[in-house]
Design a protein around this motif. Structure first.
Motif, PDB file in Angstrom:
ATOM      1  N   ARG A   1      -6.481  12.583  50.178  1.00 43.22           N
ATOM      2  CA  ARG A   1      -7.114  13.156  51.357  1.00 43.22           C
ATOM      3  C   ARG A   1      -7.161  14.674  51.272  1.00 43.22           C
ATOM      4  N   VAL A   2      -8.230  15.229  51.820  1.00 44.74           N
ATOM      5  CA  VAL A   2      -8.351  16.670  52.018  1.00 44.74           C
ATOM      6  C   VAL A   2      -8.221  16.912  53.513  1.00 44.74           C
ATOM      7  N   ILE A   3      -7.252  17.739  53.910  1.00 46.19           N
ATOM      8  CA  ILE A   3      -6.901  17.921  55.320  1.00 46.19           C
ATOM      9  C   ILE A   3      -7.021  19.387  55.693  1.00 46.19           C
ATOM     10  N   ALA A   4      -7.595  19.656  56.866  1.00 49.20           N
ATOM     11  CA  ALA A   4      -7.654  21.014  57.394  1.00 49.20           C
ATOM     12  C   ALA A   4      -6.294  21.386  57.965  1.00 49.20           C
ATOM     13  N   THR A   5      -5.740  22.505  57.514  1.00 51.04           N
ATOM     14  CA  THR A   5      -4.383  22.864  57.940  1.00 51.04           C
ATOM     15  C   THR A   5      -4.334  23.340  59.385  1.00 51.04           C
ATOM     16  N   ASP A   6      -5.432  23.890  59.903  1.00 49.31           N
ATOM     17  CA  ASP A   6      -5.398  24.424  61.265  1.00 49.31           C
ATOM     18  C   ASP A   6      -5.508  23.328  62.315  1.00 49.31           C
ATOM     19  N   SER A   7      -6.299  22.297  62.041  1.00 49.87           N
ATOM     20  CA  SER A   7      -6.512  21.243  63.032  1.00 49.87           C
ATOM     21  C   SER A   7      -5.803  19.939  62.695  1.00 49.87           C
ATOM     22  N   GLY A   8      -5.441  19.740  61.428  1.00 54.90           N
ATOM     23  CA  GLY A   8      -4.826  18.479  61.025  1.00 54.90           C
ATOM     24  C   GLY A   8      -5.825  17.377  60.793  1.00 54.90           C
ATOM     25  N   ARG A   9      -7.113  17.671  60.869  1.00 48.82           N
ATOM     26  CA  ARG A   9      -8.146  16.635  60.711  1.00 48.82           C
ATOM     27  C   ARG A   9      -8.406  16.365  59.240  1.00 48.82           C
ATOM     28  N   CYS A  10      -8.561  15.082  58.896  1.00 51.58           N
ATOM     29  CA  CYS A  10      -8.921  14.688  57.534  1.00 51.58           C
ATOM     30  C   CYS A  10     -10.406  14.966  57.319  1.00 51.58           C
ATOM     31  N   LEU A  11     -10.716  15.859  56.390  1.00 54.75           N
ATOM     32  CA  LEU A  11     -12.097  16.244  56.135  1.00 54.75           C
ATOM     33  C   LEU A  11     -12.767  15.358  55.094  1.00 54.75           C
ATOM     34  N   LEU A  12     -11.967  14.747  54.209  1.00 58.79           N
ATOM     35  CA  LEU A  12     -12.533  13.906  53.158  1.00 58.79           C
ATOM     36  C   LEU A  12     -11.453  12.975  52.641  1.00 58.79           C
ATOM     37  N   GLN A  13     -11.862  11.742  52.359  1.00 59.88           N
ATOM     38  CA  GLN A  13     -10.937  10.744  51.807  1.00 59.88           C
ATOM     39  C   GLN A  13     -11.523  10.194  50.520  1.00 59.88           C
ATOM     40  N   TYR A  14     -10.767  10.316  49.416  1.00 60.32           N
ATOM     41  CA  TYR A  14     -11.234   9.796  48.134  1.00 60.32           C
ATOM     42  C   TYR A  14     -10.622   8.415  47.897  1.00 60.32           C
ATOM     43  N   ILE A  15     -11.474   7.413  47.656  1.00 57.80           N
ATOM     44  CA  ILE A  15     -11.020   6.027  47.516  1.00 57.80           C
ATOM     45  C   ILE A  15     -11.479   5.425  46.196  1.00 57.80           C
ATOM     46  N   GLY A  16     -11.616   6.262  45.166  1.00 61.17           N
ATOM     47  CA  GLY A  16     -12.138   5.781  43.888  1.00 61.17           C
ATOM     48  C   GLY A  16     -11.114   5.134  42.981  1.00 61.17           C
ATOM     49  N   HIS A  17      -9.833   5.280  43.270  1.00 65.11           N
ATOM     50  CA  HIS A  17      -8.799   4.701  42.402  1.00 65.11           C
ATOM     51  C   HIS A  17      -8.472   3.266  42.829  1.00 65.11           C
ATOM     52  N   ASN A  18      -7.987   2.475  41.862  1.00 66.37           N
ATOM     53  CA  ASN A  18      -7.563   1.097  42.125  1.00 66.37           C
ATOM     54  C   ASN A  18      -6.053   0.945  42.121  1.00 66.37           C
ATOM     55  N   GLY A  19      -5.344   2.046  42.145  1.00 66.13           N
ATOM     56  CA  GLY A  19      -3.890   2.012  42.186  1.00 66.13           C
ATOM     57  C   GLY A  19      -3.363   3.190  42.967  1.00 66.13           C
ATOM     58  N   SER A  20      -2.059   3.292  43.015  1.00 63.34           N
ATOM     59  CA  SER A  20      -1.419   4.405  43.718  1.00 63.34           C
ATOM     60  C   SER A  20      -1.903   5.732  43.150  1.00 63.34           C
ATOM     61  N   VAL A  21      -2.238   6.675  44.023  1.00 65.48           N
ATOM     62  CA  VAL A  21      -2.615   8.019  43.582  1.00 65.48           C
ATOM     63  C   VAL A  21      -1.327   8.835  43.503  1.00 65.48           C
ATOM     64  N   ASN A  22      -0.971   9.244  42.289  1.00 69.16           N
ATOM     65  CA  ASN A  22       0.333   9.832  42.044  1.00 69.16           C
ATOM     66  C   ASN A  22       0.359  11.358  42.073  1.00 69.16           C
ATOM     67  N   SER A  23      -0.786  11.997  41.901  1.00 68.00           N
ATOM     68  CA  SER A  23      -0.823  13.458  41.934  1.00 68.00           C
ATOM     69  C   SER A  23      -2.217  13.923  42.309  1.00 68.00           C
ATOM     70  N   VAL A  24      -2.312  15.165  42.773  1.00 63.07           N
ATOM     71  CA  VAL A  24      -3.598  15.757  43.122  1.00 63.07           C
ATOM     72  C   VAL A  24      -3.508  17.263  42.897  1.00 63.07           C
ATOM     73  N   LYS A  25      -4.560  17.847  42.326  1.00 64.63           N
ATOM     74  CA  LYS A  25      -4.622  19.278  42.083  1.00 64.63           C
ATOM     75  C   LYS A  25      -6.054  19.756  42.339  1.00 64.63           C
ATOM     76  N   PHE A  26      -6.194  20.875  43.071  1.00 61.05           N
ATOM     77  CA  PHE A  26      -7.500  21.481  43.276  1.00 61.05           C
ATOM     78  C   PHE A  26      -7.921  22.263  42.028  1.00 61.05           C
ATOM     79  N   HIS A  27      -9.230  22.288  41.790  1.00 57.25           N
ATOM     80  CA  HIS A  27      -9.791  23.171  40.754  1.00 57.25           C
ATOM     81  C   HIS A  27      -9.564  24.614  41.188  1.00 57.25           C
ATOM     82  N   PRO A  28      -9.232  25.536  40.267  1.00 54.76           N
ATOM     83  CA  PRO A  28      -8.891  26.905  40.680  1.00 54.76           C
ATOM     84  C   PRO A  28     -10.046  27.729  41.223  1.00 54.76           C
TER      85      PRO A  28
END
Length: 506
Positions: free
Chosen positions: A204-231
């Motif tokens: 999930r991508v979440i807005a820190t000021d409001s707490g609202r989920c802006l985007l949910q990625y559901i492309g994996h078929n298993g537990s999502v173990n890590s996430v990193k933004f492109h710099p």
């Protein structure tokens, strides 16, 4: 996938306690007993007097002789009194255990190798001096010096808590995931967003000021173990238990978010300090990745961008790490050498370096600056290394299931500069640009240390503040003027935002 533990906290005590060691309570009423049990967190019981009345009524209607009835009632009353005494003793014991736990936490947590206890293989000054001379200390002298040194160390530790170095407070709480959260990542400067990787197969991508989920990625078929933004651009990199890593479009529509906030009339209660998205409309979802990285035969535990973001490194349970071309998704090189499953991978902020952590008790430094890749093996832990990360000062900080955190010089693989001892396994730690190490633990705590191993603070953990299950990951935010500069996530499905402020000495 990282192990999911039902973490038990607190001091382990023997199930059998000598009753003579606790003062007996002469008498107590049912109401008093109920009140004290409620305050201590025990489950309230039905008053025993009700059972006594019911038992007396049954006896009066039975054919049992009156003398026997009297004897039975007397025995039952004795049982009632004994039960009340046992309950009160348990309450008193729990209070003592809580007090001792707090005292132990303040006085006995070592910080730095200079505070290690004698059985931790520390080279004390006296011992090293006698080694150089080829002699040994007498037994009585060793005991006296060790006792004096331990007293001095304890006084140093206690004095360090009288004047806190940093002030810590929880500011925000974010929810929405349906299972534990393995990792949290901070967006680029200027973007008030965080990303979360969860065992519920989503990121999930979440807005820190409001707490609202802006985007949910559901492309994996298993537990999502890590996430990193492109710099530099709106991309995100996730790794999963489905043996793949995905690069996906992390662009969000800020206008829709603002419209939803206005229509829902969202108001953040600063008293409760909670920003929840449980009741919001279903967030925008994304299923198709921009790039799918294949080649592993085991769960991919972590993935990270090398500086420049032209290449990606992954770490897997198949005991290998892969170096990928970010544009084509092809494997450039497979990094072999670990004897057991890999747990994490982290890259340097400026140079083409990465470190891989493993269950084989080591972590390895890989250098991609030359055509022929070099590797250095760091040995010092006794159990699985859960994470190892670079610092701005070109040091490496490693955490392990052996309840220790070590600070290493990048060019010295033989011995750590400092060792931090704890009472619980360390998970995915993070180091701020100012050199503060945030350590998440299995026992629901988060502790702060400096690079010298000196303890700075322990983040609050009460009924309203702190995690309720193990803390899996932490991440520092370098956004100037932000309300929260440290974020944590855990298996209680929550993300917490913290304010860490240095206290100026007067």
């Amino acid at each position: 996938m990282p192990h999911d533990l039902s973490v038990s906290t607190g001091t382990k005590t023997s199930a059998k306690v000598k009753r003579l060691s606790i003062p007996r309570v002469q008498s107590t009423t049912d109401n008093e007993l109920q009140s004290q049990m409620s305050q201590s967190g025990s489950t309230p019981l039905q008053p025993l007097s009700l059972y006594c009345l019911s038992f007396r009524s049954d006896l009066e209607q039975s054919a049992i002789p009156s003398t026997v009835q009297t004897r039975l009632l007397d025995l039952f009353q004795q049982i009632q009194k004994e039960f009340e005494l046992v309950c009160m003793e348990n309450i008193t014991l729990q209070e003592k255990v809580d007090g001792l736990s707090e005292k132990l936490d303040k006085e006995c947590h070592s910080s730095g190798e200079r505070y290690l206890l004698p059985n931790d293989n520390a080279d004390y000054t006296e011992k090293s001096q006698f080694k150089q001379k080829g002699t040994s200390l007498p037994v009585s002298s060793q005991k006296v010096k060790a006792s004096n040194k331990l007293k001095a160390q304890t006084s140093k530790i206690v004095s360090s808590f009288k004047n806190p170095v940093v002030a810590c407070s929880m500011q925000r709480q974010y929810s929405g995931h349906k299972d534990g959260i393995w990792e949290i990542s901070i967006g680029r400067l200027g973007q008030p967003i965080i990303a979360t990787a969860s065992a519920d197969h989503t990121a999930r991508v979440i807005a820190t000021d409001s707490g609202r989920c802006l985007l949910q990625y559901i492309g994996h078929n298993g537990s999502v173990n890590s996430v990193k933004f492109h710099p530099t651009i709106d991309l995100a990199l996730t790794s999963s238990g489905d043996c793949t890593a995905h690069v996906w479009q992390a662009a969000v529509n800020w206008d829709i978010s603002k419209q939803q906030e206005t229509s829902d009339d969202i108001s953040l209660d600063r008293t409760s300090m909670t920003a929840t998205n449980d009741d919001q409309d279903e967030p925008p979802t994304l299923r198709t990745p921009v790039r799918e990285l294949l080649g592993h035969t085991g769960a991919v535990m972590a993935a990270d961008w090398l500086p420049g973001a032209e290449q990606i490194v992954t770490a897997s349970w198949d005991r290998t790490a892969n170096l990928y071309d970010a544009e084509t998704g092809e494997i450039i090189h497979t990094l072999c050498g670990h004897d057991q499953e890999l747990t994490y991978v982290s890259t340097h902020h400026a140079q083409r370096l990465c470190v891989t952590s493993s269950c084989d008790t080591t972590f390895r430094l890989w250098d991609f600056r030359e055509p022929i890749h070099s590797v250095s093996v760091f040995q010092g832990h006794t159990e699985a290394v859960t994470s190892a990360v670079f610092t701005r000062e070109d040091k490496i900080v490693s955490g392990s299931d052996d309840r220790s955190i070590k600070v290493w010089e990048l060019r010295n693989i033989r011995s750590p500069l400092a060792t931090i001892r704890s009472d619980s396994a360390a998970n995915r730690l993070a180091v701020s640009s100012t050199g503060i190490i945030a350590i998440p633990h299995d026992n629901r705590q988060i502790r702060l240390f400096d690079l010298c191993g000196q303890r700075l603070a322990r983040l609050p953990r009460t009924s309203r503040q702190g995690h309720r299950r193990m803390v899996c990951s932490v991440a520092w935010s370098e956004e100037p003027g932000a309300e929260c500069n440290l974020y944590s996530c855990g298996f209680d499905r929550l993300v917490l935002g913290w304010s860490i402020v240095p206290i100026k000495e007067t």
